[in-house]
Design a protein around this motif. Structure first.
Motif, short mmCIF file in Angstrom:
data_model
loop_
_atom_site.label_atom_id
_atom_site.label_comp_id
_atom_site.label_asym_id
_atom_site.label_seq_id
_atom_site.Cartn_x
_atom_site.Cartn_y
_atom_site.Cartn_z
N ASN A 157 -7.42 -17.73 -21.56
CA ASN A 157 -6.54 -16.72 -21.60
C ASN A 157 -5.16 -16.85 -22.40
O ASN A 157 -4.29 -16.41 -21.95
CB ASN A 157 -5.97 -16.64 -19.82
CG ASN A 157 -5.24 -17.67 -19.33
OD1 ASN A 157 -5.43 -18.69 -19.97
ND2 ASN A 157 -4.59 -17.68 -18.39
N SER A 186 -10.69 -16.01 -25.98
CA SER A 186 -9.83 -15.84 -24.76
C SER A 186 -10.58 -14.38 -24.10
O SER A 186 -10.53 -13.55 -24.98
CB SER A 186 -8.50 -15.87 -24.65
OG SER A 186 -8.08 -17.38 -24.69
N VAL A 187 -10.92 -14.26 -22.82
CA VAL A 187 -11.25 -13.10 -22.24
C VAL A 187 -10.82 -12.73 -20.94
O VAL A 187 -10.89 -11.60 -20.82
CB VAL A 187 -12.82 -13.31 -22.20
CG1 VAL A 187 -13.54 -13.31 -23.48
CG2 VAL A 187 -13.12 -14.49 -21.21
N TRP A 188 -9.78 -13.62 -20.15
CA TRP A 188 -9.33 -13.36 -19.07
C TRP A 188 -7.87 -12.71 -19.31
O TRP A 188 -7.02 -13.47 -19.77
CB TRP A 188 -9.21 -14.60 -18.17
CG TRP A 188 -10.60 -14.81 -17.67
CD1 TRP A 188 -11.55 -15.70 -17.85
CD2 TRP A 188 -11.27 -14.14 -16.38
NE1 TRP A 188 -12.91 -15.57 -17.30
CE2 TRP A 188 -12.59 -14.85 -16.26
CE3 TRP A 188 -10.81 -13.30 -15.58
CZ2 TRP A 188 -13.19 -14.28 -14.97
CZ3 TRP A 188 -11.52 -13.04 -14.42
CH2 TRP A 188 -12.77 -13.56 -14.20
N ASN A 189 -7.62 -11.65 -18.47
CA ASN A 189 -6.10 -11.18 -18.26
C ASN A 189 -5.84 -11.24 -16.79
O ASN A 189 -6.58 -11.03 -16.09
CB ASN A 189 -6.10 -9.93 -19.11
CG ASN A 189 -6.14 -8.61 -18.13
OD1 ASN A 189 -5.81 -8.38 -17.27
ND2 ASN A 189 -7.56 -8.11 -18.66
N SER A 246 -11.64 -9.22 -17.40
CA SER A 246 -12.56 -10.44 -18.15
C SER A 246 -13.51 -9.50 -19.08
O SER A 246 -13.96 -8.62 -18.75
CB SER A 246 -13.34 -11.27 -17.39
OG SER A 246 -14.24 -10.64 -16.69
N ASN A 250 -12.58 -11.09 -26.76
CA ASN A 250 -11.41 -10.65 -26.71
C ASN A 250 -11.03 -9.32 -26.95
O ASN A 250 -11.81 -8.67 -27.59
CB ASN A 250 -10.54 -11.77 -27.59
CG ASN A 250 -10.74 -11.60 -29.03
OD1 ASN A 250 -11.98 -11.53 -29.45
ND2 ASN A 250 -9.78 -11.35 -29.77
#
Length: 276
Positions: A157, A186-189, A246, A250
């Motif tokens: 993230n 990164s893929v989670w926010n 997610s 990215n």
């Protein structure tokens, strides 16, 4: 202008995929040389996209607003997520590169949008809320806005948060607006997630590659649901709902709020272990 009504949190628990998408997903907003808006009953927020290519697109008014012009009783925040474009507001011209922001306060009457290059058009993302005070039209370049680097590669993230319209930035009546850019890998926010009873929120996803998607999580923390979102689509978030996501790669997203206050940090956070 499409109108979306309130949904109660208890009713939401009974919704299937199609009804969730119908009541919360804002899609199909991007059309060449058109202004497309959705009017939500959540804090009377209007969300839209204007994508001028070969024409200048004026900001008109709509029956639902019951106004002589769009910003007669409203304010507006605009962030460009495309090529360089121009906004003309009451005779003053503002050139917006990608990720630049323009705020227009209550009372601005004549507004139009155009692109510098029809082959790489501007994509103007717009939020508008009712305004009971007047603040001046303000242009803010991306490079001059407040930004902070957060997260880490280890938790997938790592991201940069940029704030434009907030209590310590561009002044507004009730709009708060900024964006988040996730780093490569990164893929989670917005994890841990949060809610805020005093404000609704809209997430608008952009720079999502055509073959990829974002899983946007919503609902009460103990009973979550998801919507799969493509590029240039947005999701409404009621006060009772978390908003997190997610991606399969990215991406970036604009967050915007309206409601009780302008405090970016006013939120009720939930631990990851509390989610269901």
């Amino acid at each position: 202008m499409k109108i979306i009504q309130h949904v109660h949190s208890e009713d939401f628990k009974t919704y299937g995929t199609e009804k969730i998408r119908e009541r919360f997903l804002l899609d199909g907003l991007k059309e060449k040389n058109k202004a497309n808006f959705v009017y939500a009953h959540y804090d009377r927020m209007v969300t839209g996209l204007i994508t001028p290519t070969t024409e200048i697109v004026p900001l008109g008014t709509y029956d639902i607003l019951r106004a002589d012009f769009f910003l007669e009783r409203r304010e507006m925040g605009v962030i460009n997520v495309g090529g360089t474009g121009t906004i003309e507001a009451d005779g003053t011209t503002y050139n917006l590169a990608k990720l630049d922001c323009l705020y227009m306060g209550k009372g601005v009457k004549d507004v139009s949008f155009s692109s510098a290059d029809a082959n790489n058009p501007a994509v103007f993302y717009i939020l508008s809320a009712p305004a009971h005070a007047t603040h001046p039209t303000t242009y803010l370049q991306n490079a001059d806005a407040f930004s902070a680097q957060l997260g880490s590669v280890e938790t997938a993230n790592e991201r940069r948060i940029i704030r434009y319209i907030h209590k310590d930035g561009i002044q507004s009546c009730q709009l708060v607006m900024g964006l988040t850019i996730l780093s490569t890998g990164s893929v989670w926010n917005t994890i841990p997630p949060h809610t805020h009873d005093r404000r609704m929120e809209v997430y608008f996803y952009f720079d999502v590659d055509e073959e990829h998607r974002v899983f946007h999580y919503m609902g009460e923390p103990q009973e979550t649901r998801h919507i799969i979102v493509a590029n240039h689509e947005a999701v409404l978030s009621p006060t009772w709902s978390i908003h997190a996501g997610s991606g399969t790669k990215n991406y970036s997203f604009i967050w915007g709020m309206a409601g009780e206050n302008l405090d970016y940090a006013d939120m009720d956070t939930f631990g990851v272990k509390e989610l269901k």
